[in-house]
Design a protein around this motif. Structure first.
Motif, short mmCIF file in Angstrom:
data_model
loop_
_atom_site.label_atom_id
_atom_site.label_comp_id
_atom_site.label_asym_id
_atom_site.label_seq_id
_atom_site.Cartn_x
_atom_site.Cartn_y
_atom_site.Cartn_z
N GLU A 194 1.65 6.73 -6.91
CA GLU A 194 0.61 7.69 -7.29
C GLU A 194 1.08 9.12 -7.05
N GLN A 195 1.73 9.36 -5.92
CA GLN A 195 2.21 10.71 -5.61
C GLN A 195 3.30 11.14 -6.58
N SER B 199 0.83 -1.20 0.00
CA SER B 199 0.00 0.00 0.00
C SER B 199 0.86 1.26 0.00
N LEU B 200 1.93 1.25 0.79
CA LEU B 200 2.84 2.39 0.81
C LEU B 200 3.51 2.60 -0.55
N GLU C 201 2.33 1.70 -3.51
CA GLU C 201 1.32 2.22 -4.45
C GLU C 201 1.05 3.70 -4.22
N THR C 202 0.96 4.10 -2.96
CA THR C 202 0.74 5.51 -2.64
C THR C 202 1.90 6.36 -3.14
#
Length: 161
Positions: free
Chosen positions: A147-148, A140-141, A143-144
């Motif tokens: 995206e950022q 999850s980290l 992927e975040t």
């Protein structure tokens, strides 16, 4: 204590190595050649323990990969086999029936899973659920962060126009 972890294909290709004891690079290459020769030539009906240089190498074959761990001579071989199986089960759960290609193309995830399982050559986490939760949080980290970085790249591109 686990001195090192090796994943070797049936063709003798090293797919993953993790060293918990200090070995020079030349010594590591020698260890890999020596152990792959010993393990790959053993018959399938022989036991999964090899005494080697005053240590014990415990290995188990899953599909086309040999999972090997080198432990102290007085360590329990069956416990080491359980750690190997535990690692394979976690890999299976994460990749969905793990295969050699999963480890080749996602080696960084395999290392991360191994690091969640073992630390400094000792079992860190015995719960599959906990390891799975930690891996999901890491994914999850990542992927975040992707995206950022994508949105930052878009802002820079728009500002440059």
């Amino acid at each position: 204590m686990i001195h090192f972890v090796l994943l070797i294909s049936r063709q003798g290709k090293v797919r993953l190595t993790k060293w918990y004891s200090p070995y020079a690079q030349k010594e590591r290459s020698k260890v890999l050649r020596e152990l792959s020769g010993v393990i790959l030539t053993r018959g399938p009906k022989l036991c999964n323990f090899v005494e080697w240089r005053g240590l014990k190498v415990v290995y188990k074959r899953y599909a086309s990969l040999y999972f090997c761990m080198c432990v102290d001579a007085e360590d329990n071989e069956l416990e080491t086999l359980e750690i190997i199986h535990h690692f394979v089960e976690i890999l299976d759960r994460y990749f969905g029936s793990v295969c050699e290609l999963d480890l080749i193309f996602n080696f960084h995830k395999a290392y991360y899973i191994l690091d969640e399982l073992l630390i400094a050559g000792e079992l860190q986490e015995s719960s599959k659920k906990t390891v799975a939760r930690l891996i999901a949080a890491q994914d999850s980290l990542v992927e975040t962060a992707k995206e950022q970085s994508g949105s930052i790249s878009n802002m820079i591109a728009q500002a440059a126009k």
